[in-house]
Motif scaffolding. Structure first.
Motif, mmCIF file in Angstrom:
data_model
loop_
_atom_site.group_PDB
_atom_site.id
_atom_site.type_symbol
_atom_site.label_atom_id
_atom_site.label_comp_id
_atom_site.label_asym_id
_atom_site.label_seq_id
_atom_site.Cartn_x
_atom_site.Cartn_y
_atom_site.Cartn_z
ATOM 1 N N LYS A 78 0.830 -1.213 0.000
ATOM 2 C CA LYS A 78 0.000 0.000 0.000
ATOM 3 C C LYS A 78 0.860 1.257 0.000
ATOM 4 O O LYS A 78 0.545 2.256 -0.656
ATOM 5 N N GLN B 219 2.311 1.888 -3.404
ATOM 6 C CA GLN B 219 1.290 2.354 -4.349
ATOM 7 C C GLN B 219 0.796 3.758 -4.021
ATOM 8 O O GLN B 219 -0.051 4.302 -4.722
ATOM 9 N N GLY B 220 1.323 4.347 -2.944
ATOM 10 C CA GLY B 220 0.877 5.674 -2.555
ATOM 11 C C GLY B 220 -0.459 5.684 -1.849
ATOM 12 O O GLY B 220 -1.087 6.729 -1.691
ATOM 13 N N ASP B 221 -0.900 4.506 -1.417
ATOM 14 C CA ASP B 221 -2.199 4.399 -0.733
ATOM 15 C C ASP B 221 -1.984 4.592 0.762
ATOM 16 O O ASP B 221 -2.050 3.662 1.559
ATOM 17 N N ALA B 222 -1.656 5.849 1.138
ATOM 18 C CA ALA B 222 -1.364 6.152 2.537
ATOM 19 C C ALA B 222 -1.868 7.541 2.877
ATOM 20 O O ALA B 222 -2.169 8.343 2.001
ATOM 21 N N ILE B 223 -1.965 7.809 4.178
ATOM 22 C CA ILE B 223 -2.469 9.080 4.690
ATOM 23 C C ILE B 223 -1.362 9.743 5.485
ATOM 24 O O ILE B 223 -0.619 9.080 6.212
ATOM 25 N N SER C 170 7.134 7.818 -2.049
ATOM 26 C CA SER C 170 5.849 7.880 -2.718
ATOM 27 C C SER C 170 5.322 9.307 -2.759
ATOM 28 O O SER C 170 4.803 9.777 -3.782
ATOM 29 N N ARG C 171 5.480 10.045 -1.653
ATOM 30 C CA ARG C 171 5.013 11.421 -1.583
ATOM 31 C C ARG C 171 5.803 12.304 -2.551
ATOM 32 O O ARG C 171 5.246 13.142 -3.265
ATOM 33 N N ARG D 66 4.632 11.693 -6.127
ATOM 34 C CA ARG D 66 3.352 12.319 -6.440
ATOM 35 C C ARG D 66 3.525 13.824 -6.672
ATOM 36 O O ARG D 66 2.935 14.404 -7.581
#
Length: 272
Positions: free
Chosen positions: A221, A224-228, A258-259, A262
């Motif tokens: 996750k 895939q950049g699926d984080a908060i 990942s951040r 993006r």
């Protein structure tokens, strides 16, 4: 390792100063509860049922409720109990090691010598080895009097707390009756099946597959950049909790990569 307690094993006139260490550790991934709608951290507060106010931990006492009346016990009340002041691991008796039922065994601790000379420690260790005895001891840890088995593991004295006799339930199952009959042929076939699975037990050969898959899922996750963003969703009170596993540093690095990816993609999009 950091010692959690200091004291001395005592029997007769013998005194063995020791440091106590937890012998096990939890490697489970720590998970928080969050609001499914926005990922906000769910926190629990200590609220007084009488006035509805949130109560600081420092203002909380303990109490016993018998169903009709409640007896409040203050910190001073508990600190005044005699057991709270002792730092001795008092040997009650030495028993044959095979008489300690494994069902009684609870939390294990390592003992390290805490004196200039380890002679008394080694003497006790070797005596337990040669006599094949286990010392049954009493001591106080974290405001609780405990019964424990003092035994040898490899070349280290180990203290393993014991359940009290009345904490072990008696197994009484009506389904297990003398009416059940097992034939010699059934026993023979069952024994053959056991032989087919026979092996020497190697604890390191077994792993927690659930925790492995959980770590893999978290890493995927994050990649895939699926984080908060933790600070934005959990707020300034977010607790780091320390490094739980070595993987956590890698996971944090993955979040940062990942951040950055993006942000770079967004800049390219805006520039185009």
């Amino acid at each position: 390792m950091r010692s959690i307690w200091k004291g001395a094993v005592t029997f007769g006139l013998v005194n063995v100063p020791v440091k106590v260490y937890s012998a096990t550790e939890d490697h489970d991934v720590s998970l928080h509860q969050v609001h499914a709608a926005d990922g906000g951290r769910i926190r629990y507060q200590r609220v007084c049922e009488l006035d509805g106010e949130v109560v600081p931990y420092a203002e909380i006492d303990r109490a016993y409720d018998d169903g009709v009346q409640t007896v409040v016990l203050t910190k001073d009340d508990l600190a005044a109990l005699p057991a709270e002041r002792t730092r001795e691991i008092d040997v009650v008796e030495f028993v044959p090691s095979d008489q300690v039922d494994p069902i009684l065994l609870d939390k294990p601790y390592y003992l390290e010598p805490d004196s200039a000379s380890a002679k008394a420690y080694v003497l006790l260790r070797e005596t337990l080895k040669r006599t094949d005895r286990t010392a049954i001891v009493r001591f106080t840890l974290r405001q609780k009097t405990r019964l424990a088995a003092l035994r040898v593991r490899d070349d280290v004295l180990m203290l393993q707390t014991l359940l009290w006799a009345d904490e072990v339930r008696v197994a009484q199952f009506p389904s297990l009756t003398d009416d059940v009959k097992i034939s010699d042929k059934e026993l023979e076939l069952s024994a053959a099946l056991v032989d087919g699975f026979a092996s020497d037990f190697e604890p390191a050969a077994f792993v927690d597959e659930y925790q492995q898959e959980l770590r893999t899922l978290i890493a995927a996750k994050l990649e895939q950049g699926d984080a908060i963003d933790t600070e934005e969703t959990f707020g300034a009170r977010a607790e780091t909790g320390g490094e739980v596993i070595d993987l956590m540093a890698a996971l944090q690095a993955s979040v940062e990569r990942s951040r950055a990816a993006r942000e770079a993609a967004q800049e390219r999009s805006e520039a185009g």
